[in-house]
Motif scaffolding. Structure first.
Motif: not given
Length: 391
Positions: A223, A228, A279
């Motif tokens: 991020k 993502t 992530a």
């Protein structure tokens, strides 16, 4: 115009994990290339078809990606604790440079099978059916790798039902252990911190985990760089500005980790460190079209190699992921949910991979006893390569 004939060198073309490379026995190389130096580098560059401004390596054995522009040199080990010495060269595609600064974890899985086929392992140690443990000295980073090579009917077993995302066909499983994988003699965390604040001009201020395990790697949060963690190659590799940002992160991290003294030197050292972004788990569609559910992974990881997003995951970077995940408080560990863990399953562009590592504190410093993963390998072609070369 006077011309010289090509030279002929015995060689084997092998897949190891999600990489391919040309394997040599040290004694089969021209005498001038048996020692490190310009002659060896010239030979491997010409062999691969580099430097190539078209970035295709048409006039060589390279496959125009970081995963397929690799060379391996093996010899019987001088150490009684090891069977073979393994030297890895990452050959640049568009520049005249061979990077000897790190290992290839994927091709590490092919070292044991090659060593057996090449007669570098005593015949008495090879069972009719079973497993041969090959102890490998990784000369680039001065570390031990242990490969468990399956044997069937007295020969290396290459076919099987082990599936590895990023490789189309199944093959025989080869468990590979990386012993104490901290790079060289340095600390796992060269700055002493599990998370650093990294200032990158033109990019901003980022949290980063800088780790030396398997291969020097800088991890940032997806991020924080506008992603993502579900991205595939097409989302990044056609974006020149994105690649430039990741390169800026990489070279500034290189200085912070003490791998280079100047930005110019860091830029020339393409192979290390790697840069990756992480992530928390979520579902995505892999490059094969497979739907990866968020419930089957612990985190997402995307990594760049030689300036491009990797199509799967480098084996050495997988060691770094396993090591960082095992240590509470790193960005990798936090993305996986935090806490103590000895294994993680992460999502990469081609699918998923499980890796394991056990961390401990020794004299106030973090240590990874060993990191383990499974790979596969097989011979693609064996014979000789022909290279226009004058020593």
């Amino acid at each position: 115009m006077a011309t010289s004939p090509q030279i002929e060198i015995s060689a084997t073309y092998m897949r190891g994990g999600t990489s391919k490379g040309v394997f040599f026995k040290l004694d089969d190389l021209p005498e001038a290339a048996r020692s490190p130096g310009p002659a060896r580098d010239r030979l491997l560059l010409r062999l691969m078809g580099s430097p190539d401004p078209y970035e295709k390596q048409i006039d060589g054995m390279g496959g125009a990606t970081s995963s397929t522009s690799k060379a391996v040199i093996l010899s019987k080990s001088a150490s009684p604790e090891h069977d073979v010495d393994y030297l890895f060269g990452q050959v640049a595609i568009d520049r005249p440079f061979v990077d000897w600064s790190g290992n290839c974890g994927n091709l590490s899985a092919a070292v044991g099978p090659f060593a057996i086929r090449a007669g570098l392992i005593e015949a008495a140690r090879i069972p009719e059916n079973g497993v041969v443990e090959v102890r490998i000295w990784q000369a680039n980073i001065a570390k031990t790798i242990i490969a468990q090579v399956p044997i069937s009917a007295g020969r290396v077993q290459e076919t099987g039902d082990f599936e590895l995302d990023g490789v189309t066909f199944p093959a025989a499983e080869i468990p590979v252990a990386f012993v104490d994988p901290a790079d060289g003699e340095g600390a796992i965390f060269p700055t002493g911190n599990r998370v650093d604040v990294l200032e990158v001009p033109g990019v901003g201020t980022l949290e980063a985990t800088l780790i030396n395990a398997g291969i020097p790697t800088v991890f940032v949060n997806a991020k924080d760089v506008g992603y993502t963690g579900t991205e595939l190659q097409a989302a990044i590799n056609v974006d020149a500005k994105a690649l430039a940002r990741f390169e800026a992160i990489r070279v500034h991290a290189s200085l912070r980790m003490g791998l280079a003294e100047t930005l110019e030197a860091a830029g020339a050292r393409q192979h290390t460190p790697k840069v990756a972004f992480v992530a928390p788990p979520t579902g995505y569609t892999a490059s094969s079209g497979r739907n990866v559910a968020g419930s089957e992974i612990d985190l997402l990881v995307r990594a760049l190699s030689m300036g491009k997003l990797h199509h799967a995951m480098m084996g050495t970077a997988a060691v770094a992921i396993a090591s960082a995940a095992a240590i509470e408080g790193t960005l990798v560990n936090l993305a996986a949910g935090g806490g103590e863990r000895e294994a993680v399953t992460f999502g990469h562009p081609s699918g998923v991979l499980q890796v394991g590592a056990r961390a401990s504190r020794v004299d106030g410093r973090w240590r990874i006893d060993r990191a383990v993963m499974s790979r596969s390998a097989r011979v693609l072609m064996q014979g000789a390569v022909f290279v226009p070369f004058e020593s």
